[in-house]
Design a protein around this motif. Structure first.
Motif, PDB file in Angstrom:
ATOM      1  N   CYS A  94       6.622   1.074  -6.763  1.00 47.83           N
ATOM      2  CA  CYS A  94       5.810   1.651  -5.719  1.00 47.83           C
ATOM      3  C   CYS A  94       5.298   0.736  -4.687  1.00 47.83           C
ATOM      4  O   CYS A  94       5.711  -0.512  -5.156  1.00 47.83           O
ATOM      5  N   GLY A  95       4.994   0.973  -3.646  1.00 50.13           N
ATOM      6  CA  GLY A  95       4.522  -0.118  -2.625  1.00 50.13           C
ATOM      7  C   GLY A  95       3.390  -0.882  -3.145  1.00 50.13           C
ATOM      8  O   GLY A  95       3.197  -2.040  -2.829  1.00 50.13           O
ATOM      9  N   CYS A  96       2.598  -0.160  -4.139  1.00 49.24           N
ATOM     10  CA  CYS A  96       1.700  -0.966  -4.690  1.00 49.24           C
ATOM     11  C   CYS A  96       1.980  -1.855  -5.847  1.00 49.24           C
ATOM     12  O   CYS A  96       0.859  -2.517  -6.317  1.00 49.24           O
ATOM     13  N   ALA A 137       7.621   9.271  -9.038  1.00 44.99           N
ATOM     14  CA  ALA A 137       7.929  10.336  -8.283  1.00 44.99           C
ATOM     15  C   ALA A 137       8.463   9.709  -7.060  1.00 44.99           C
ATOM     16  O   ALA A 137       8.568   8.375  -6.456  1.00 44.99           O
ATOM     17  N   LEU A 138       9.316  10.474  -6.204  1.00 48.49           N
ATOM     18  CA  LEU A 138       9.995  10.132  -4.938  1.00 48.49           C
ATOM     19  C   LEU A 138       9.197  10.984  -4.019  1.00 48.49           C
ATOM     20  O   LEU A 138       9.215  12.158  -3.957  1.00 48.49           O
ATOM     21  N   PRO A 169      10.041   5.553  -3.645  1.00 43.87           N
ATOM     22  CA  PRO A 169       9.362   5.403  -4.872  1.00 43.87           C
ATOM     23  C   PRO A 169       7.864   5.263  -4.743  1.00 43.87           C
ATOM     24  O   PRO A 169       7.289   4.473  -4.066  1.00 43.87           O
ATOM     25  N   ARG A 170       7.162   6.251  -5.532  1.00 41.86           N
ATOM     26  CA  ARG A 170       5.515   6.175  -5.670  1.00 41.86           C
ATOM     27  C   ARG A 170       5.136   6.462  -7.023  1.00 41.86           C
ATOM     28  O   ARG A 170       5.752   7.088  -7.759  1.00 41.86           O
ATOM     29  N   CYS A 171       3.952   5.683  -7.338  1.00 43.70           N
ATOM     30  CA  CYS A 171       3.351   6.038  -8.471  1.00 43.70           C
ATOM     31  C   CYS A 171       2.454   7.357  -8.262  1.00 43.70           C
ATOM     32  O   CYS A 171       2.346   7.846  -7.215  1.00 43.70           O
ATOM     33  N   GLY A 172       1.829   7.615  -9.421  1.00 45.84           N
ATOM     34  CA  GLY A 172       1.108   8.643  -9.276  1.00 45.84           C
ATOM     35  C   GLY A 172       0.126   8.798  -8.289  1.00 45.84           C
ATOM     36  O   GLY A 172      -0.284   9.943  -7.392  1.00 45.84           O
ATOM     37  N   GLY A 173      -0.751   7.734  -8.079  1.00 45.91           N
ATOM     38  CA  GLY A 173      -1.879   7.726  -7.133  1.00 45.91           C
ATOM     39  C   GLY A 173      -1.450   7.763  -5.715  1.00 45.91           C
ATOM     40  O   GLY A 173      -2.028   8.552  -4.919  1.00 45.91           O
ATOM     41  N   CYS A 174      -0.225   6.958  -5.655  1.00 47.31           N
ATOM     42  CA  CYS A 174       0.005   6.807  -4.176  1.00 47.31           C
ATOM     43  C   CYS A 174       0.784   8.095  -3.483  1.00 47.31           C
ATOM     44  O   CYS A 174       1.124   8.301  -2.270  1.00 47.31           O
ATOM     45  N   ARG A 206       1.272  13.737  -0.695  1.00 45.00           N
ATOM     46  CA  ARG A 206       2.403  13.647   0.083  1.00 45.00           C
ATOM     47  C   ARG A 206       3.449  14.740  -0.580  1.00 45.00           C
ATOM     48  O   ARG A 206       3.365  15.108  -1.580  1.00 45.00           O
ATOM     49  N   THR A 207       4.427  15.110   0.540  1.00 51.43           N
ATOM     50  CA  THR A 207       5.626  15.744  -0.259  1.00 51.43           C
ATOM     51  C   THR A 207       6.215  14.842  -1.168  1.00 51.43           C
ATOM     52  O   THR A 207       6.695  13.931  -0.960  1.00 51.43           O
TER      53      THR A 207
END
Length: 228
Positions: free
Chosen positions: A123-125, A131-132, A147-152, A156-157
């Motif tokens: 993820c960016g963090c 998730a995507l 790509p993103r973690c659950g929090g980020c 979002r869709t």
């Protein structure tokens, strides 16, 4: 006399590597990919045929054109492309090279491909992706995902890695890459995980705020004493 390279007839499809952005259709019912260079305007599926991006009627890969799918032989070469700023959110694809192809020193240009495995970066963090999620841009009818973690991913869709694989079909595997090295080192420090370290940071910030308030009160008392 024109020299020609010998024709190759492999017993198994060659394997190649490339990077691309995962995409989700506007209605959320289909998943695919969009390239990072010449063919980026033409999203493709897990199993798909190349078409000429210039609209010419020849069949890719034409020798006098640069149309067709592209990939490299070496996984490390494809991974190195993910270091550039514009490609940080792209995914690493392992593909089977199908149909006619032209072999080059570093890779293939070819007519048909099957995407076998997708590896989503962190993820960016810095945390590992679960998730995507909508990256904030796209193509007509397609949302580009990152790509993103659950929090980020919250708000979002988004689609889980397994959900993206189901939508894409054809037995696609979607894997999560490791978290950013700096975050991984931080998580392992003193046996604490990221949630524990975040809690520690919050506690330290609270104590700092308390000390600052106490100093402010002492300063006010000192000022008052001078004037009394």
């Amino acid at each position: 006399m024109r020299l020609r390279l010998p024709a190759e007839r492999p017993t198994e499809p060659p394997t190649g590597y490339k990077i691309a952005h995962p995409v989700l259709s506007q209605d959320g019912g289909r998943a695919g990919f969009t390239g990072v260079s010449l063919g980026g305007a033409l999203p493709y599926g897990v199993l798909d045929d190349a078409s000429c991006v210039y609209g010419l009627r020849h069949r890719p890969p034409a020798r006098r054109c640069d149309c067709g799918f592209h990939c490299v032989h070496d996984r490390a070469v494809a991974e190195a492309l993910l270091c550039t700023a514009e490609h940080r959110a792209a995914a690493l694809l392992e593909v089977s090279v199908l149909g006619a192809y032209i072999r080059f020193e570093r890779g293939f240009r070819y007519a048909r491909q099957r995407v076998r495995t997708v590896t989503a970066g962190p993820c960016g963090c810095g945390a590992a992706a679960v998730a995507l999620a909508d990256a904030g841009w796209g193509r007509p009818g397609w949302r580009v995902l990152a790509p993103r973690c659950g929090g980020c991913a919250r708000g979002r869709t988004a689609v889980s890695l397994a959900g993206f694989a189901r939508l894409a079909g054809q037995g696609l595997r979607v894997l999560a890459g490791a978290a950013s090295p700096g975050l991984a080192e931080l998580s392992s420090a003193d046996g604490l995980g990221v949630p524990e370290l975040v809690a520690e940071a919050a506690l330290l910030q609270a104590r700092l705020d308390w000390f600052q308030s106490q100093l402010a009160r002492l300063g006010e008392r000192g000022t008052g004493g001078e004037h009394g």
